[in-house]
Each structure stands twice: as structure tokens, then as C-alpha cells.
Design a protein around this motif. Structure first.
Motif, PDB file in Angstrom:
ATOM      1  N   GLY A  79       0.802  -1.185  -0.076  1.00 40.14           N
ATOM      2  CA  GLY A  79      -0.013   0.002   0.170  1.00 40.14           C
ATOM      3  C   GLY A  79       0.902   1.336  -0.067  1.00 40.14           C
ATOM      4  N   GLN A  80       2.338   1.123   0.147  1.00 37.79           N
ATOM      5  CA  GLN A  80       2.975   2.365   0.159  1.00 37.79           C
ATOM      6  C   GLN A  80       3.163   2.789  -1.042  1.00 37.79           C
ATOM      7  N   ARG A  81       3.277   4.167  -1.240  1.00 37.33           N
ATOM      8  CA  ARG A  81       3.181   4.939  -2.641  1.00 37.33           C
ATOM      9  C   ARG A  81       4.738   5.255  -2.698  1.00 37.33           C
ATOM     10  N   VAL A  82       5.319   5.031  -3.687  1.00 35.17           N
ATOM     11  CA  VAL A  82       6.639   4.911  -3.716  1.00 35.17           C
ATOM     12  C   VAL A  82       7.206   5.344  -5.361  1.00 35.17           C
ATOM     13  N   CYS A  83       8.451   5.711  -5.396  1.00 35.52           N
ATOM     14  CA  CYS A  83       9.095   5.782  -6.750  1.00 35.52           C
ATOM     15  C   CYS A  83      10.250   4.979  -6.538  1.00 35.52           C
ATOM     16  N   PRO A 106       7.948  12.158  -1.760  1.00 38.37           N
ATOM     17  CA  PRO A 106       7.830  13.054  -0.917  1.00 38.37           C
ATOM     18  C   PRO A 106       6.589  13.487  -0.460  1.00 38.37           C
ATOM     19  N   ASP A 107       6.256  14.055   0.658  1.00 37.00           N
ATOM     20  CA  ASP A 107       4.942  14.486   1.301  1.00 37.00           C
ATOM     21  C   ASP A 107       4.533  15.500   0.205  1.00 37.00           C
ATOM     22  N   GLY A 108       3.206  15.368  -0.243  1.00 35.63           N
ATOM     23  CA  GLY A 108       2.328  16.253  -1.097  1.00 35.63           C
ATOM     24  C   GLY A 108       2.498  15.968  -2.692  1.00 35.63           C
ATOM     25  N   LEU A 109       3.502  14.946  -2.956  1.00 33.98           N
ATOM     26  CA  LEU A 109       3.442  14.580  -4.312  1.00 33.98           C
ATOM     27  C   LEU A 109       2.800  13.464  -4.702  1.00 33.98           C
ATOM     28  N   ASP A 110       2.296  13.380  -5.900  1.00 32.51           N
ATOM     29  CA  ASP A 110       1.389  12.314  -6.393  1.00 32.51           C
ATOM     30  C   ASP A 110       2.223  11.268  -7.078  1.00 32.51           C
ATOM     31  N   LEU A 111       1.566  10.205  -7.644  1.00 30.81           N
ATOM     32  CA  LEU A 111       2.122   9.281  -8.162  1.00 30.81           C
ATOM     33  C   LEU A 111       2.581   9.653  -9.620  1.00 30.81           C
ATOM     34  N   VAL A 277      17.211  16.317  -0.534  1.00 28.84           N
ATOM     35  CA  VAL A 277      16.032  16.805  -1.678  1.00 28.84           C
ATOM     36  C   VAL A 277      14.818  16.742  -1.392  1.00 28.84           C
ATOM     37  N   TRP A 278      14.412  15.487  -0.735  1.00 29.92           N
ATOM     38  CA  TRP A 278      13.064  15.215  -0.409  1.00 29.92           C
ATOM     39  C   TRP A 278      12.430  16.372   0.166  1.00 29.92           C
ATOM     40  N   PRO A 279      12.917  16.807   1.171  1.00 33.47           N
ATOM     41  CA  PRO A 279      12.343  17.931   2.197  1.00 33.47           C
ATOM     42  C   PRO A 279      12.017  19.051   1.337  1.00 33.47           C
ATOM     43  N   ARG A 280      13.021  19.492   0.330  1.00 33.58           N
ATOM     44  CA  ARG A 280      12.459  20.452  -0.583  1.00 33.58           C
ATOM     45  C   ARG A 280      11.501  20.436  -1.435  1.00 33.58           C
ATOM     46  N   LEU A 281      11.491  19.209  -1.862  1.00 32.78           N
ATOM     47  CA  LEU A 281      10.063  18.751  -2.822  1.00 32.78           C
ATOM     48  C   LEU A 281       9.078  18.860  -2.170  1.00 32.78           C
ATOM     49  N   ALA A 282       8.989  18.565  -0.848  1.00 39.23           N
ATOM     50  CA  ALA A 282       7.730  18.518   0.036  1.00 39.23           C
ATOM     51  C   ALA A 282       7.476  20.007   0.189  1.00 39.23           C
ATOM     52  N   HIS A 283       8.375  20.881   0.366  1.00 35.82           N
ATOM     53  CA  HIS A 283       8.458  22.305   0.543  1.00 35.82           C
ATOM     54  C   HIS A 283       7.836  23.117  -0.746  1.00 35.82           C
ATOM     55  N   GLY A 284       7.963  22.380  -1.845  1.00 35.81           N
ATOM     56  CA  GLY A 284       7.540  23.072  -3.227  1.00 35.81           C
ATOM     57  C   GLY A 284       9.039  24.115  -3.571  1.00 35.81           C
ATOM     58  N   GLU A 285       9.923  24.013  -2.773  1.00 32.28           N
ATOM     59  CA  GLU A 285      11.317  24.671  -3.254  1.00 32.28           C
ATOM     60  C   GLU A 285      11.859  24.258  -4.698  1.00 32.28           C
ATOM     61  N   ILE A 286      11.640  22.889  -4.742  1.00 29.89           N
ATOM     62  CA  ILE A 286      12.100  22.224  -6.040  1.00 29.89           C
ATOM     63  C   ILE A 286      10.845  21.528  -6.440  1.00 29.89           C
TER      64      ILE A 286
END
Length: 323
Positions: A79-83, A106-111, A277-286
Motif C-alpha cells: 500500500g505504500q506509494r513509492v518511486c 515526498p510529502d504532497g507529491l502524487d504518483l 532533496v526530498w524535504p525541498r520537494l515537499a516544501h515546493g522549493e524544487i
């Protein structure tokens, strides 16, 4: 199981034998989206065979959902959503992959967004920060700046304080790269980039997928102790090397590939991505830049689009449509 069958002339979506159950340390994923990479086109043309033991099916990155975990895997439950970063096999309904090559989204990103992450950001991080060993404030030249790897690399340079100059194939692509954070750039249709880069201030690290045809000019714009990281040879395999310039300026020429690295090596790259990098993706910086997606049954059209060098950012294939 359905997967893409390929030769140089045609891609076809059809039945293929299902994977065996995941072994110790592996997971089985239901694929939602697959990324398209230039390596797929090279493999299809017979120029880039998969590493020994890897799936012959095209596809180096996917997003999806864990449906089965092998022995010893507790952090990637069903059930975990991953890349996932693959050595092959992504153009299929399912993949089985070493868990070290899999990351939660990352938090907030979809598949859909997740499928644009593994290959581009792993390649950019590996070659700028691990192989290229960027130090604070060092300057970067990115060739093919509007590609999936290029658009990821521009954003990493901006986020971590590295001014970057890009070379691209059109003014539209240059504008897109500036929007992402490139300080300056040059269209290759205007001729050599040397004078423009020197006027900008020369560079400490070059990320180059072109190879032979750019070697001499790359050497001309590298600062003392500069590093040239070559990740492809779209411009040929062989070219003269100026050893005098190499020695006197203490230049380093580094060849780098990602696909053939063992799971432990890929796992270390992904661990650094998750940390930095994942935290910056979650915050929308990247953000993962996606240009366009095609249904998996229309993969030929996606390949043709990339072959024309028409994309700005990632090209994706929709497998299940899950988001």
C-alpha cells in the motif's frame, strides 16, 4: 502481466511472463507511471544493453504502489506509494526491485509527479554533488539544460547556492531554464558557447551528456581544479584531449553512469536524495518538471517526441493512471 515489447522499429504493449515473488530485500510494485529517458531510445536502437541480470524490458524509473514485500523488508509495507530507480523493466504493469532502490514519495507529491523523480534527480545529484564534489559557491555549466536531468540540475544548483549556465537547443528552452533558476545560457544554434561562458565567469563543474564534440570547448571554460563529468556521448565517442590544459589547470575528467551501479550504490544515492532533496520537494522549493505524458500503449509517440529533442522536462508514460 502486460509489458512493452520492443525492437528498433516498433513498441508493442502485450503479454509477458509475470515476475517471480520478490526475494529477500526486494519489493513488488504495481506501476502507475513510468519515466521516459534517452537511455531507453539508445537501448531500443541496440546501443545500450541492460546490465547483466537486468530485465530486457525498457524503463529505468517508475512510480507505483507496493503490493508485496520480500523477507526482511519492513519499511515499505503493501500500500505504500513509492518511486523507484531501475536497471530496466519499467514499461510494465509490475516490477520487482531491490528495496534500496525504492523511496516513499515526498510529502504532497502524487504518483504522476513521483515518476519524474528517480532517474533525473539521482543523475543530477550523483554527478554534481558526489562525482563533481561541488563546494559552496562553485559555478556550474549544464549542457542539455532543458532535459529531465537538466531541469532537475538547475533547481538543485539554485537550491544549494551554485550559479549555473545552461546550453540548450532553442530560445524557448532557454527561457524555461531561466524560469527554473539558471543565471544565463546559450543556444547551441548560435555556435560555440566558449565566449559566452567566459564572459559569464567560467565554471568549476560541467555536467555533459554530449561528449566528444564538446570536449575541447569544455576544457576551455573550466577553471583551475575544474571537473568535467561526462554522462553521455550524443556528440560522439572520441575526441582529442588537450593534456597541456588538463595538467596546467589541474582539470579532472570524470566518466559516470548510473544504470550499471549495484543496488548498494544506487541506495546510497537515493538515501542522499531523501535526506537533502526530498524535504525541498515537499516544501515546493524544487518541483519535478513534467512536459507531457502518453498512455503506455502509445509509447512510440513518446519516444518520437524525445527523439526530436522537443521536450522541456520529463516525458512520462501512463500505465495504470493511478495518481
Amino acid at each position: 502481466m502486460l509489458a512493452i515489447h520492443h525492437d528498433a522499429d516498433r513498441l508493442a504493449w502485450g503479454e509477458t511472463p509475470a515476475h517471480a515473488a520478490p526475494g529477500p530485500g526486494e519489493v513488488r510494485l504495481r506501476v502507475a507511471w513510468a519515466g521516459v529517458n534517452r537511455a531507453d531510445l539508445m537501448q531500443r536502437a541496440g546501443h545500450y544493453p541492460p546490465p547483466h541480470g537486468a530485465s530486457p524490458i525498457l524503463g529505468l524509473e517508475v512510480s507505483g504502489t507496493v503490493i508485496e514485500a520480500g523477507e526482511g523488508i519492513t519499511e515499505l509495507p503493501p500500500g505504500q506509494r513509492v518511486c523507484a530507480l531501475l536497471a530496466g523493466g519499467g514499461y510494465a504493469e509490475e516490477v520487482v526491485v531491490d528495496a534500496r532502490q525504492v523511496l516513499p514519495l515526498p510529502d504532497g507529491l502524487d504518483l504522476r509527479q513521483g515518476a519524474a523523480l528517480p532517474e533525473a534527480f539521482a543523475t543530477a545529484w550523483l554527478n554534481l554533488f558526489m562525482e563533481g564534489a561541488l563546494s559552496p559557491g562553485e559555478r556550474v555549466l549544464l549542457h542539455a539544460g532543458a532535459s529531465g536531468v537538466g531541469t532537475a540540475a538547475i533547481q538543485l544548483c539554485r537550491a544549494f547556492g551554485h550559479p549555473c549556465f545552461v546550453t540548450v537547443g532553442s530560445e524557448d528552452k532557454l527561457a524555461a531554464c531561466r524560469e527554473l533558476g539558471a543565471e544565463a545560457g546559450w543556444s547551441r544554434h548560435q555556435g560555440s558557447f566558449v565566449d559566452a561562458v567566459k564572459a559569464w565567469g567560467a565554471v568549476d563543474v560541467i555536467l555533459d551528456p554530449v561528449g566528444a564534440s564538446y570536449l575541447a570547448d569544455n576544457q576551455r571554460v573550466l577553471n583551475t581544479d575544474g571537473r568535467l563529468v561526462v554522462i553521455g556521448f550524443m556528440g560522439g565517442r572520441q575526441a582529442p584531449l588537450d593534456f597541456g590544459r588538463l595538467l596546467m589547470k589541474r582539470q579532472r575528467l570524470i566518466g559516470s553512469t548510473l544504470r550499471g551501479r549495484p543496488p548498494a550504490g544506487k541506495g546510497e544515492i537515493l538515501a542522499q536524495l531523501r535526506r537533502h532533496v526530498w524535504p525541498r520537494l515537499a516544501h515546493g522549493e524544487i518541483v519535478p518538471l513534467i512536459e507531457r505524458a502518453w498512455p503506455i500503449a502509445e509509447a512510440d509517440a513518446a519516444h518520437a517526441h524525445m527523439r526530436r529533442d522537443a521536450n522541456i522536462g520529463k516525458v512520462l508514460l501512463e500505465v495504470s493512471g493511478e495518481t
